[in-house]
Design an enzyme around this catalytic site. Structure first.
Site, PDB file in Angstrom:
ATOM      1  N   GLN A 258       0.824  -1.195   0.000  1.00 19.89           N
ATOM      2  CA  GLN A 258       0.000   0.000   0.000  1.00 19.89           C
ATOM      3  C   GLN A 258       0.864   1.253   0.000  1.00 19.89           C
ATOM      4  OE1 GLN A 258      -3.117  -0.413  -0.410  1.00 19.89           O
ATOM      5  NE2 GLN A 258      -3.335   1.781  -0.662  1.00 19.89           N
ATOM      6  N   HIS A 261       2.132   3.130  -3.231  1.00 23.60           N
ATOM      7  CA  HIS A 261       1.234   3.868  -4.114  1.00 23.60           C
ATOM      8  C   HIS A 261       1.494   5.358  -4.085  1.00 23.60           C
ATOM      9  CE1 HIS A 261      -1.598   1.336  -6.122  1.00 23.60           C
ATOM     10  NE2 HIS A 261      -1.818   0.616  -5.033  1.00 23.60           N
ATOM     11  N   GLU A 326      -9.849   1.698   2.870  1.00 21.02           N
ATOM     12  CA  GLU A 326     -10.144   1.341   1.484  1.00 21.02           C
ATOM     13  C   GLU A 326     -10.012  -0.182   1.319  1.00 21.02           C
ATOM     14  OE1 GLU A 326      -7.181   2.894  -1.085  1.00 21.02           O
ATOM     15  OE2 GLU A 326      -8.317   2.514  -2.922  1.00 21.02           O
ATOM     16  N   HIS A 327      -8.872  -0.730   1.762  1.00 20.59           N
ATOM     17  CA  HIS A 327      -8.638  -2.181   1.723  1.00 20.59           C
ATOM     18  C   HIS A 327      -8.517  -2.696   3.145  1.00 20.59           C
ATOM     19  CE1 HIS A 327      -6.521  -0.355  -1.781  1.00 20.59           C
ATOM     20  NE2 HIS A 327      -7.140  -1.307  -2.448  1.00 20.59           N
ATOM     21  N   ASP A 360      -6.518  -6.041  -6.717  1.00 21.85           N
ATOM     22  CA  ASP A 360      -6.190  -4.896  -7.561  1.00 21.85           C
ATOM     23  C   ASP A 360      -6.274  -5.232  -9.043  1.00 21.85           C
ATOM     24  OD1 ASP A 360      -5.728  -3.280  -5.435  1.00 21.85           O
ATOM     25  OD2 ASP A 360      -3.542  -3.351  -5.538  1.00 21.85           O
ATOM     26  N   HIS A 419     -52.376  20.785  -6.531  1.00 27.50           N
ATOM     27  CA  HIS A 419     -52.222  19.328  -6.407  1.00 27.50           C
ATOM     28  C   HIS A 419     -53.592  18.694  -6.147  1.00 27.50           C
ATOM     29  CE1 HIS A 419     -47.949  20.119  -6.234  1.00 27.50           C
ATOM     30  NE2 HIS A 419     -47.646  18.861  -5.953  1.00 27.50           N
TER      31      HIS A 419
END
Lengths: 430, 430
Positions: A258, A261, A326-327, A360, A419
């Site tokens: 991770q 990235h 996220e993961h 991924d 209405h």
């Protein structure tokens, strides 16, 4: 890498926000720059688009549209082996996303009453694919394939060119595999503006998806409302739930996968074993030495990585839900038995042989996931992002007559007499 | 009211945008005002919240939270008959929205491979309910009930007080029926900021839904990313598909039922009969005389109402899809046979006895619908707005070994060597 022990009275949200530096700040300078770019594209279309491409990507383009020849050339460069990997990954992505397909329904809800919901693909969608080192062929597959599964007819991809005016061949090859035949060599906020408002060359779209840098993210937020957007992507993160039986080498490797990235990526693990936390730290610094992206890794590890020691698994899971990664990897035995307790995560990887990279690229579920804690309210990109719903309502005369009085009373309480009149008029003589 | 005939060579998008004045413009003044309000709430919490309430709502509040006694008082004022109407409407809304519930799945995708998707309700959501004449009890039901169906545990409602510090009793009664027990007397951009960032009294939420004026809409857009929002609501609209057999009195009544919402509401009909279009216009001006909201009606009719004469039904439907109305009525015979051709609409009302008000209050489908053409990419508010998804990925050792090589090749092509390492390390000796 920082290691902390959870103690009584610690506030989860406050502690994590401080440690992860998760305070959102306005960036008015970027917002103003992006607003100017968008307005310029609205007014000047292709001319402005080419000027920005010259300014930011350092290339003067005659045609912004990628030609068939360019795609063919890319396929040659990429070669058959990798093309086949792309095809196999695509097939897995397609099969998983087929599960997300929803269908129109329309059925009885009582005498003379039919209700339903129509599912319709969005007609035209724009895909943003970043350039440079953040430009991944996997992003092309992950954004385009769910759109195709949903039945989106018209897909336009934008991606910045390099200074020779070319697009990365792996990105073009992925676009070929994903059946995208409309690709433009533009990037940044100007590409988002072109997709939202259209230019002479680019027809406007109704939705824009895909990750990008801060300029792209800001532009997406600004055009949101005019078009839909998928989400605003922030730095990536992983959260690992481990106990004393988990392998520190694996934890370290996954934190680093991770960290590479992005310098701002947040790799954290929560364990019930202090001894193990120390081993993980050791392993991280050992493995980091061999990695080509060592510098990025180091910055992420030093500034954002966290080892958290919890007193039991319930506490560990509560903190993980507050982190909302996220993961999420669950390295416990029988990891599937903990699924019920997980409330916030983009993707959940179960057990030692489900490392994040298999998700991924290959397993099938989407890798475009909610970042920066937004898993508290967001979902992975999916087929549902590419269709929209319409309610269907059908009453016959008797059914309307039966409820007419109540509908009118409701309308009048809200001061909406026209209405009420719309009901009346249906039961009056001409 | 303007009546136009479709002619060869007319551009649908351009023509409609011009006639409906659908050009979006930045409003930097409002954006800056709203940004200041949000920052002030972030810094000063309740103190700032009370100051804005004094400034904008002209009331000094001791407690911003609505008490049990206030709710009980409201129930008394509203009375049993209307309370029962609210309950019956709620039940219909609940039954329809149950159809939108989705469930977690997790299943085999090949030897040693299990994939799935977990559905989890969002933990805490904020509901905005406008005050004054735009404050509708039906809005409370339509936003709260799908949240309850989705399983949202914590719901906070905000709504501006009047100058005596009270909330409309019909709104409180609707909140009671919808089981909302956390209500704050705050409105405007400051209420949105309080929900997004929290104050001493209001715990922050993860998502904000509900309609509001331009300040509320702007605030929702600015906090989007920090929290999720439902959509940005604009002026309301109706589109009616009619042919020579449709009743002009009904068409006129239904146009007016939309027009009374808002001076900027866009009521349009597309017909295949010129003669009928003229009768509709006549009827509109006849019926308008009897309506209490005549002034609002007139402004909407004069500035935004449109009669469009198409040469055939296919052309009529194409133009309607470009208009993408919030509410669509199909007054053709066998209206359900045209559903396939409708691509853009928030809600579709089929046949003469399905007027829009039956959907606004009673039928069950949501009345919070995409406005201003956003039905091209948005859906009605639904249960799906209150849950989020997490992917689930589980590989065993054999399954990972089988694909490991391909995953590594993919990762390396993207320059992500730590990703490749995360696979390697699982098959190396300690």
């Amino acid at each position: 890498m920082r290691i902390i022990e959870i103690k009584d009275g610690m506030n989860k949200r406050k502690t994590l926000n401080e440690l992860l530096k998760r305070e959102d700040e306005d960036n008015l300078e970027i917002e103003n720059t992006v607003r100017d770019i968008i307005n310029n594209i609205k007014r000047n279309g292709d001319v402005a688009l080419k000027e920005y491409t010259y300014k930011f990507d350092r290339v003067e383009l005659e045609n912004i549209k990628v030609s068939k020849e360019e795609v063919e050339e890319a396929i040659d460069i990429v070669g058959e082996e990798f093309l086949n990997i792309l095809k196999e990954a695509s097939e897995n992505i397609r099969i998983y996303h087929e599960e997300e397909v929803e269908t129109t329904w329309f059925k009885d809800f009582g005498p003379g009453i039919k209700l339903g919901q129509k599912i319709t693909p969005i007609k035209r969608v724009g895909l943003y694919v970043p350039g440079g080192t953040a430009g991944y062929p996997s992003t092309v597959l992950m954004t385009a394939i769910p759109a195709k599964v949903a039945g989106v007819k018209s897909l336009a991809m934008v991606t910045p060119p390099d200074s020779s005016g070319k697009v990365d061949p792996y990105i073009l090859a992925a676009a070929y595999v994903a059946n995208i035949d409309e690709i433009y060599k533009v990037g940044g906020a100007q590409a988002i503006a072109a997709l939202a408002y259209g230019t002479e060359t680019i027809e406007p779209v109704y939705k824009i998806v895909g990750p990008g840098n801060i300029f792209v993210a800001t532009a997406k937020k600004q055009v949101f409302g005019k078009v839909d957007i998928d989400m605003i992507a922030g730095p990536s993160e992983i959260g690992i739930l481990a106990d004393e039986k988990s392998n520190p080498r694996i934890i370290a490797a996954d934190l680093l996968s991770q960290a590479e990235h992005d310098e701002m990526a947040a790799p954290i693990f929560i364990t019930t074993s202090k001894e193990q936390a120390e081993k993980v730290e050791e392993e991280v610094y050992k493995q980091i030495e061999k990695l080509p992206r060592k510098d990025i890794n180091l910055k992420s590890i030093e500034n954002y990585a966290l080892g958290i020691i919890a007193r039991n698994k319930d506490e560990a899971i509560e903190w993980m839900n507050e982190f909302a990664p996220e993961h999420l990897e669950i390295l416990y035995d029988n990891p599937e038995t903990y699924l019920d307790k997980i409330t916030n995560a983009g993707a959940i990887f179960l057990g030692e042989y489900s490392p994040e990279p298999v998700g991924d690229y290959f397993a099938g579920p989407n890798h475009t996931l909610p970042t920066s804690g937004t898993a508290k309210f967001s979902s992975p990109l999916g087929v549902y992002d590419y269709f929209k719903r319409s309610s269907i309502i059908q009453y016959n005369k008797d059914a309307l007559e039966k409820v007419g009085d109540k509908v009118q009373k409701f309308a009048k309480k809200e001061g909406l007499f026209a209405h009420a009149n719309a009901i009346d008029i249906r039961f009056q003589e001409d």
